[in-house]
Design an enzyme around this catalytic site. Structure first.
Site, PDB file in Angstrom:
ATOM      1  N   ARG A 134       0.840  -1.205   0.000  1.00  0.00           N
ATOM      2  CA  ARG A 134       0.000   0.000   0.000  1.00  0.00           C
ATOM      3  C   ARG A 134       0.870   1.248   0.000  1.00  0.00           C
ATOM      4  NH1 ARG A 134      -2.252   1.456   5.800  1.00  0.00           N
ATOM      5  NH2 ARG A 134      -0.622   0.580   7.093  1.00  0.00           N
ATOM      6  N   GLY A 172      -4.772  -1.803  -0.319  1.00  0.00           N
ATOM      7  CA  GLY A 172      -3.802  -0.786  -0.743  1.00  0.00           C
ATOM      8  C   GLY A 172      -4.090   0.600  -0.197  1.00  0.00           C
ATOM      9  N   ARG A 222      15.497  -1.307   2.740  1.00  0.00           N
ATOM     10  CA  ARG A 222      15.286  -1.906   4.057  1.00  0.00           C
ATOM     11  C   ARG A 222      16.170  -3.137   4.194  1.00  0.00           C
ATOM     12  NH1 ARG A 222       9.416  -0.794   4.665  1.00  0.00           N
ATOM     13  NH2 ARG A 222       8.917   0.577   2.948  1.00  0.00           N
ATOM     14  N   ASP A 247      11.339  -5.655   7.601  1.00  0.00           N
ATOM     15  CA  ASP A 247      10.901  -4.726   6.551  1.00  0.00           C
ATOM     16  C   ASP A 247      10.750  -3.315   7.098  1.00  0.00           C
ATOM     17  OD1 ASP A 247       8.598  -6.000   7.915  1.00  0.00           O
ATOM     18  OD2 ASP A 247       7.397  -4.627   6.715  1.00  0.00           O
ATOM     19  N   ASN A 248      10.781  -3.175   8.407  1.00  0.00           N
ATOM     20  CA  ASN A 248      10.625  -1.857   9.008  1.00  0.00           C
ATOM     21  C   ASN A 248      11.936  -1.334   9.579  1.00  0.00           C
ATOM     22  OD1 ASN A 248       7.947  -2.020   8.299  1.00  0.00           O
ATOM     23  ND2 ASN A 248       7.300  -2.808  10.291  1.00  0.00           N
ATOM     24  N   ASP A 297       8.170   3.442   9.108  1.00  0.00           N
ATOM     25  CA  ASP A 297       6.939   2.667   9.271  1.00  0.00           C
ATOM     26  C   ASP A 297       6.350   2.785  10.663  1.00  0.00           C
ATOM     27  OD1 ASP A 297       6.451   1.924   6.750  1.00  0.00           O
ATOM     28  OD2 ASP A 297       7.112  -0.140   6.921  1.00  0.00           O
TER      29      ASP A 297
HETATM   30  P1  AMP Z   1       3.441  -2.516   7.741  1.00  0.00           P
HETATM   31  O1  AMP Z   1       2.807  -3.038   8.976  1.00  0.00           O
HETATM   32  O2  AMP Z   1       2.936  -1.146   7.316  1.00  0.00           O
HETATM   33  O3  AMP Z   1       4.935  -2.592   7.770  1.00  0.00           O
HETATM   34  O4  AMP Z   1       2.953  -3.471   6.560  1.00  0.00           O
HETATM   35  C1  AMP Z   1       3.354  -4.808   6.448  1.00  0.00           C
HETATM   36  C2  AMP Z   1       3.074  -5.318   5.052  1.00  0.00           C
HETATM   37  O5  AMP Z   1       1.655  -5.369   4.818  1.00  0.00           O
HETATM   38  C3  AMP Z   1       3.666  -4.452   3.958  1.00  0.00           C
HETATM   39  O6  AMP Z   1       4.116  -5.287   2.939  1.00  0.00           O
HETATM   40  C4  AMP Z   1       2.474  -3.623   3.532  1.00  0.00           C
HETATM   41  O7  AMP Z   1       2.636  -3.163   2.217  1.00  0.00           O
HETATM   42  C5  AMP Z   1       1.318  -4.585   3.678  1.00  0.00           C
HETATM   43  N1  AMP Z   1       0.042  -3.892   3.946  1.00  0.00           N
HETATM   44  C6  AMP Z   1      -0.364  -3.289   5.081  1.00  0.00           C
HETATM   45  N2  AMP Z   1      -1.603  -2.774   4.943  1.00  0.00           N
HETATM   46  C7  AMP Z   1      -1.997  -3.033   3.677  1.00  0.00           C
HETATM   47  C8  AMP Z   1      -3.180  -2.755   2.914  1.00  0.00           C
HETATM   48  N3  AMP Z   1      -4.218  -2.094   3.423  1.00  0.00           N
HETATM   49  N4  AMP Z   1      -3.215  -3.201   1.643  1.00  0.00           N
HETATM   50  C9  AMP Z   1      -2.188  -3.878   1.105  1.00  0.00           C
HETATM   51  N5  AMP Z   1      -1.065  -4.169   1.758  1.00  0.00           N
HETATM   52  C10 AMP Z   1      -0.957  -3.759   3.043  1.00  0.00           C
HETATM   53 MG    MG Z   2       6.484  -2.131   6.722  1.00  0.00          MG
END
Ligand code: AMP
Ligand code: MG
Length: 489
Positions: free
Chosen positions: A95, A128, A185, A254-255, A264
């Site tokens: 997203r 997304g 990352r 990833d963060n 993030d």
């Molecule tokens: P995050 O917790 O923001 O680090 O997200 C972890 C993973 O989930 C990353 O690959 C994000 O791109 C994916 N992600 C989180 N929320 C969404 C969403 N609403 N739609 C698609 N992918 C998401």
């Molecule tokens: Mg992330």
């Protein structure tokens, strides 16, 4: 999607889009029905060389909503794969879409990324999209971190989309424009190490060196230098988090940014009462990312980074492992040394003594025992205002205080400069959870941004110690429910 006509100040170069095709997917944002610009970071925009006047109107809303692709941008979603709560998974920008790299008037290269602009090939089951509350939260906390002098990505703009996102309930949708030194990352390296060739790994490492560590490019053992430099930056960053009581909440690989910026902002929050076991994230049931664990998790993530680099560290893999291990064991040494320096500053100490660590640990032990607020304890020590905390009425504190005073007497610097050091090192304000929630509720439920603007203003100079800031240091009313934060919202 239309191309813009006015000069909005964009000066894109898209080096990431010239990397091997498997590193990303070209994808455009999905247009939204009625974008409205609700936050625009003027000082940041100015430093990026953007046309503030034009962007604060409809042009800005269109660009920051993804409805209009700025001239020279080359939108893409980055591929990455990493460890989430210890489990390896394919991830990628599900997203988020990188518009491009803005070259600033000073010649710096920064990523301009939209968070919440619609689906990408890495979205898996997700929509997304992002909800307004969490995007405003990221904006507030990253600005607070920046003001605290902690390396961080920053928010350039927040737009509402006019569309709803469905979470547990229906919420207003929004998009945050994020500015980062880069979005490389640990997980980017893990992805290429796992599925790419060694040549691709070398391309990624060379790209990273050129972009973030140009001084190391000419080193004979430049990939080892890359590892060491990333370790150095994380040891610095995580010590800074610990020193202000910041809990990231989801330190998955990833963060963790290679640049050493905090990235993030999901379930992050600042600790009130000092307790190393503090966890805010609703999904962190075992406390993997608890406050006291952050330094160790930093080391764990860096070990994953080192593993990814092994093929580049030495032809002989045994030698490579040895080099990686030595670098990783140095991480804790560096972290500790940064933390000790930071604590010395927080307590007005300029020079080093062997017993300093015990002095600091004794203070923390007392703080935990008497449920002392982390930020307010250091503020009280700074201004010697001991009236309103139980900790300060205990004989243990009296004894510790004597030792601390004696410790300060043993340095050459004056009491005034010691006090000044403390004022510069102990924030008057942090984004307290109840204050952040109150501001978000007014904004999201009632469209009233006044509380948020006031909060941002107070947080923008955390070391000013003004009387107005004192009101922001009061603690939340006692609650039976612990404060909880959520990610992926
Ligand atoms: P995050 O917790 O923001 O680090 O997200 C972890 C993973 O989930 C990353 O690959 C994000 O791109 C994916 N992600 C989180 N929320 C969404 C969403 N609403 N739609 C698609 N992918 C998401
Ligand atoms: Mg992330």
């Amino acid at each position: 999607m239309t191309k813009e006509i006015k000069d909005l100040g964009w000066n894109f170069d898209n080096s990431y889009s010239r990397l091997p095709k498997s590193f990303f997917s070209s994808v455009n944002p999905t247009a939204v029905s009625s974008p409205k610009l609700i936050i625009f970071n003027h000082p940041l925009a100015a430093s990026l060389g953007l046309n503030e006047e034009a962007l604060q109107c409809d042009d800005g809303a269109a660009v920051f909503a993804g409805n209009r692709i700025p001239e020279g941008a080359s939108p893409l979603a980055q591929a990455y794969a990493g460890h989430q709560f210890g489990h390896f998974t394919m991830l990628g920008d599900g997203r988020a879409i990188l518009l491009g790299e803005q070259i600033t008037p000073k010649g710096n290269r920064v990523d301009i990324q939209l968070k919440g602009p619609g689906r990408t090939p890495y979205s898996r089951g997700g929509d997304g999209r992002a909800a307004l509350g969490p995007m405003l939260r990221e904006y507030i906390i990253s600005e607070a971190m920046h003001a605290l002098g902690i390396p961080t990505t920053r928010g350039l703009a927040v737009v509402t989309t006019g569309e709803s996102v469905i979470r547990e309930t229906e919420l207003p949708g929004a998009i945050l424009t994020r500015v980062a030194a880069s979005h490389l990352r640990v997980a980017t390296f893990q992805y290429v190490a796992k599925w790419g060739t060694v040549e691709e790994l070398r391309v990624l490492a060379d790209y990273t060196l050129k972009r973030h560590f140009p001084d190391l490019e000419a080193n004979e053992s430049r990939y080892l230098s890359l590892l060491q430099e990333v370790i150095k930056r994380q040891a610095m960053l995580i010590a800074k988090w610990q020193l202000v009581g910041f809990i990231h909440g989801v330190m998955n690989t990833d963060n963790m940014a290679i640049s050493g910026e905090t990235i993030d902002y999901g379930p992050c929050a600042f600790m009130d009462e000092y307790d190393p076991e503090t966890v805010f994230s609703s999904i962190d049931r075992h406390g993997r990312y608890a406050y006291g664990n952050q330094p160790y998790i930093g080391g764990w993530n860096l070990a994953r980074f080192a593993e990814s680099l092994l093929p580049l560290l030495h032809e002989d893999q045994e030698q490579a492992v040895k080099l990686a291990q030595d670098a990783i064991s140095d991480y804790m040494v560096q972290y500790k040394s940064n933390w000790l320096s930071g604590m010395r500053a927080k307590l007005g100490i300029f020079n080093e003594e062997a017993a300093d660590e015990a002095l600091f640990e004794n203070l923390l032990t007392m703080m935990q025992k008497y449920h002392a607020d982390y930020t307010n304890t250091f503020r009280a020590l700074t201004f010697e205002k001991y009236e309103d905390m139980a900790l300060f009425r205990t004989p243990e504190f009296a004894q510790w205080n004597e030792q601390w005073q004696a410790r300060k007497e043993r340095q050459e610097e004056s009491k005034a400069s010691s006090n000044q050091l403390m004022q510069n090192s102990n924030p008057a304000v942090i984004p307290r959870n109840h204050r952040v929630e109150e501001a978000l509720e007014a904004a999201v439920q009632h469209g009233d941004y006044s509380l948020m603007e006031k909060l941002l203003e107070v947080l923008s100079s955390p070391f000013a110690h003004t009387s107005e800031q004192a009101a922001y240091s009061t603690l939340p009313a006692p609650s039976t429910q612990p404060y909880r934060t959520f990610c992926g919202t």
